[in-house]
Design an enzyme around this catalytic site. Structure first.
Site, PDB file in Angstrom:
ATOM      1  N   GLY A 209     -23.526   4.677  -1.098  1.00 21.41           N
ATOM      2  CA  GLY A 209     -22.141   4.680  -1.579  1.00 21.41           C
ATOM      3  C   GLY A 209     -21.957   3.757  -2.777  1.00 21.41           C
ATOM      4  CG  HIS A 210     -18.652   4.342  -5.517  1.00 19.07           C
ATOM      5  ND1 HIS A 210     -18.180   5.425  -4.836  1.00 19.07           N
ATOM      6  CD2 HIS A 210     -18.770   4.716  -6.811  1.00 19.07           C
ATOM      7  CE1 HIS A 210     -18.011   6.427  -5.698  1.00 19.07           C
ATOM      8  NE2 HIS A 210     -18.360   6.019  -6.897  1.00 19.07           N
ATOM      9  CB  VAL A 211     -19.582  -1.046  -1.770  1.00 19.22           C
ATOM     10  CG1 VAL A 211     -19.887  -2.512  -1.481  1.00 19.22           C
ATOM     11  CG2 VAL A 211     -18.155  -0.907  -2.284  1.00 19.22           C
TER      12      VAL A 211
ATOM     13  N   GLY B 290     -24.072   3.576   5.017  1.00 14.03           N
ATOM     14  CA  GLY B 290     -23.396   3.985   3.780  1.00 14.03           C
ATOM     15  C   GLY B 290     -24.131   3.437   2.573  1.00 14.03           C
TER      16      GLY B 290
ATOM     17  CE  LYS C  19      -4.567   0.793   0.767  1.00 14.03           C
ATOM     18  NZ  LYS C  19      -5.764   0.036   0.447  1.00 14.03           N
TER      19      LYS C  19
HETATM   20  P1  NAD Z   1     -18.171   5.576  -0.926  1.00 13.28           P
HETATM   21  O1  NAD Z   1     -17.464   6.799  -0.458  1.00 13.28           O
HETATM   22  O2  NAD Z   1     -18.705   5.543  -2.313  1.00 13.28           O
HETATM   23  O3  NAD Z   1     -19.401   5.249   0.048  1.00 13.28           O
HETATM   24  C1  NAD Z   1     -19.420   5.501   1.400  1.00 13.28           C
HETATM   25  C2  NAD Z   1     -20.812   5.997   1.755  1.00 13.28           C
HETATM   26  O4  NAD Z   1     -20.873   6.156   3.175  1.00 13.28           O
HETATM   27  C3  NAD Z   1     -21.150   7.371   1.139  1.00 13.28           C
HETATM   28  O5  NAD Z   1     -22.419   7.325   0.523  1.00 13.28           O
HETATM   29  C4  NAD Z   1     -21.150   8.302   2.360  1.00 13.28           C
HETATM   30  O6  NAD Z   1     -22.080   9.363   2.229  1.00 13.28           O
HETATM   31  C5  NAD Z   1     -21.564   7.350   3.456  1.00 13.28           C
HETATM   32  N1  NAD Z   1     -21.227   7.774   4.806  1.00 13.28           N
HETATM   33  C6  NAD Z   1     -20.140   8.470   5.230  1.00 13.28           C
HETATM   34  N2  NAD Z   1     -20.186   8.670   6.549  1.00 13.28           N
HETATM   35  C7  NAD Z   1     -21.319   8.079   6.980  1.00 13.28           C
HETATM   36  C8  NAD Z   1     -21.937   7.939   8.248  1.00 13.28           C
HETATM   37  N3  NAD Z   1     -21.395   8.446   9.350  1.00 13.28           N
HETATM   38  N4  NAD Z   1     -23.111   7.270   8.336  1.00 13.28           N
HETATM   39  C9  NAD Z   1     -23.693   6.746   7.210  1.00 13.28           C
HETATM   40  N5  NAD Z   1     -23.156   6.865   5.992  1.00 13.28           N
HETATM   41  C10 NAD Z   1     -21.993   7.518   5.868  1.00 13.28           C
HETATM   42  O7  NAD Z   1     -17.163   4.365  -0.658  1.00 13.28           O
HETATM   43  P2  NAD Z   1     -17.227   2.889  -1.237  1.00 13.28           P
HETATM   44  O8  NAD Z   1     -16.281   2.777  -2.383  1.00 13.28           O
HETATM   45  O9  NAD Z   1     -18.655   2.472  -1.431  1.00 13.28           O
HETATM   46  O10 NAD Z   1     -16.575   2.056  -0.043  1.00 13.28           O
HETATM   47  C11 NAD Z   1     -17.292   1.838   1.153  1.00 13.28           C
HETATM   48  C12 NAD Z   1     -16.411   1.086   2.151  1.00 13.28           C
HETATM   49  O11 NAD Z   1     -16.027  -0.172   1.590  1.00 13.28           O
HETATM   50  C13 NAD Z   1     -15.094   1.795   2.496  1.00 13.28           C
HETATM   51  O12 NAD Z   1     -14.761   1.491   3.832  1.00 13.28           O
HETATM   52  C14 NAD Z   1     -14.088   1.147   1.567  1.00 13.28           C
HETATM   53  O13 NAD Z   1     -12.781   1.213   2.092  1.00 13.28           O
HETATM   54  C15 NAD Z   1     -14.613  -0.284   1.546  1.00 13.28           C
HETATM   55  N6  NAD Z   1     -14.236  -1.028   0.336  1.00 13.28           N
HETATM   56  C16 NAD Z   1     -14.633  -0.596  -0.876  1.00 13.28           C
HETATM   57  C17 NAD Z   1     -14.287  -1.327  -2.016  1.00 13.28           C
HETATM   58  C18 NAD Z   1     -14.734  -0.892  -3.384  1.00 13.28           C
HETATM   59  O14 NAD Z   1     -14.671  -1.702  -4.317  1.00 13.28           O
HETATM   60  N7  NAD Z   1     -15.204   0.330  -3.556  1.00 13.28           N
HETATM   61  C19 NAD Z   1     -13.533  -2.523  -1.883  1.00 13.28           C
HETATM   62  C20 NAD Z   1     -13.167  -2.963  -0.604  1.00 13.28           C
HETATM   63  C21 NAD Z   1     -13.525  -2.191   0.498  1.00 13.28           C
END
Ligand code: NAD
Length: 354
Positions: free
Chosen positions: A180-182, A177, A80
């Protein structure tokens, strides 16, 4: 600041401190293990109070990537990098070109993708000075749908074990969340499978839209997600959400979601177990994204291969949960031990082959 003595150092193979005064680059690139292949993991750009916090972050994240990649049985190692965000205005493209030069100096021992604070456009800039980047716009694309699919399958494995249910019909799931993307992809899978959803996010408008689309209940204060009377809590936003101030509020039987580093400290795994809550180790259940990235490293890792890998992820998660239960210990510790054993075996095999 100690490095070798750092509590998270954990025999990292290499740690590169890179600076470039012309662009303001201050970066740390950590290679935890290359026993199974080049170390792969994202680059995070963050405003760190000092290099001490940056070092701690990169070492923990890098070790976590080794664990994630070996548990998904991928032919890569773990690494990383972090960039300490320069203060004030800075030339972003020039910064990432300088980061690329630092990356290139590792001769492919570490391959970087995006992480928090870094975009595919930044990787395009880095690509001008190094070959060792993935996550480019013309690559395998957004990994989130694949991560979400893996988390969905993982939740199924947990529901089978924790609730004794073979399907998701009527299973109450609280998603943090959700937009969010996931989170958004995960919610759609869950709704399609018949789950009852309780959704929280700090983005009110997209949340209302998603809840309307899926017929889900909105948790109006995001902080109340911990109190929801549900079967499953799926953290898909921040890390460290399972901590001494939230754990006593949980009414669920299962914690399983996408967020990295969900447990504030490792002993939270025991605390969950003491409350009869089944926990899906985060780096096992959320490996879909890194599985998807493999397609950018080698064309053999195509969509069909990814599909198969996600099913293996579900199986591995189930095996860890079952083994932990039969040994009467928390699943996070069982996963950590298995990851360490697999890394040691890989290091041994590499030594023999040399
Ligand atoms: P993202 O930023 O698209 O989504 C996160 C969501 O959480 C956002 O909609 C944000 O508004 C919301 N959020 C923030 N603070 C909050 C709170 N206090 N209460 C409720 N909602 C809140 O990120 P992502 O890419 O969807 O990733 C989400 C998590 O999964 C992260 O921890 C990331 O490290 C992990 N992750 C993501 C991937 C991936 O493929 N994107 C892979 C492995 C792990």
């Amino acid at each position: 600041m100690s490095v070798f003595e750092h509590s998270a150092f954990d025999d990292h193979e290499k740690v590169l401190f890179a600076t470039d005064p012309a662009t303001g680059l201050k970066a740390i690139l950590a290679v935890h293990s290359t026993a199974r292949g080049p170390a792969v993991g994202g680059c995070r750009m963050w405003t760190y109070p000092s290099s001490v916090e940056a070092l701690t972050d990169v070492l923990r994240l890098s070790q976590g990537m080794s664990y994630k990649n070996i548990m998904a049985d991928l032919p890569i190692g773990g690494g990383k990098s972090v960039i300490m965000r320069p203060q004030g205005e800075f030339d972003r493209e020039a910064l990432f070109e300088a980061f690329g030069r630092a990356l290139e100096s590792l001769n492919g021992q570490y391959i970087s993708a995006e992480d928090v604070g870094v975009s595919p456009a930044d990787m395009v800039a880095a690509r001008r000075t190094t070959r060792h980047v993935v996550g480019l716009p013309d690559g395998t694309g957004d990994p989130s749908p694949i991560t979400a699919k893996g988390v969905f399958l993982g939740i199924q494995a947990c529901v089978e074990r924790g609730l004794g249910k073979a399907d998701m019909n009527g299973v109450r799931i609280a998603v943090q969340g959700a937009t969010g993307h996931v989170g958004s992809y995960l919610c759609r899978h869950l709704a399609e499978a018949g789950a009852d959803l309780f959704l929280a996010d700090i983005k009110a408008e997209p949340l209302a839209e998603l809840a309307r689309e899926l017929g889900a209940t909105i948790v109006s204060d995001p902080d109340e997600i911990y109190d929801v009377d549900a079967d499953v809590f799926a953290p898909c936003a921040l890390g460290a959400v399972i901590n001494p101030s939230t754990i006593g509020r949980l009414k669920v039987k299962i914690v399983a979601g996408a967020a990295n580093n969900q447990l504030e400290t490792r002993d939270m795994g025991q605390a969950l177990m003491d409350r009869g809550i089944l926990y899906a180790p985060d780096y096992v259940i959320n490996a879909g994204g890194i599985i998807n990235v493999m397609g950018e490293l080698d064309s053999r890792f195509d969509a069909k291969w990814v599909e198969g890998k996600l099913l293996t992820l579900k199986q591995t998660l189930g095996e860890i949960i079952d083994a932990a239960a039969s040994e009467g210990r928390p699943a996070n510790l069982a996963a950590d031990q298995l990851a360490r054993e697999r890394l040691a075996d890989a290091a041994q095999a590499r030594k023999k082959a040399a």
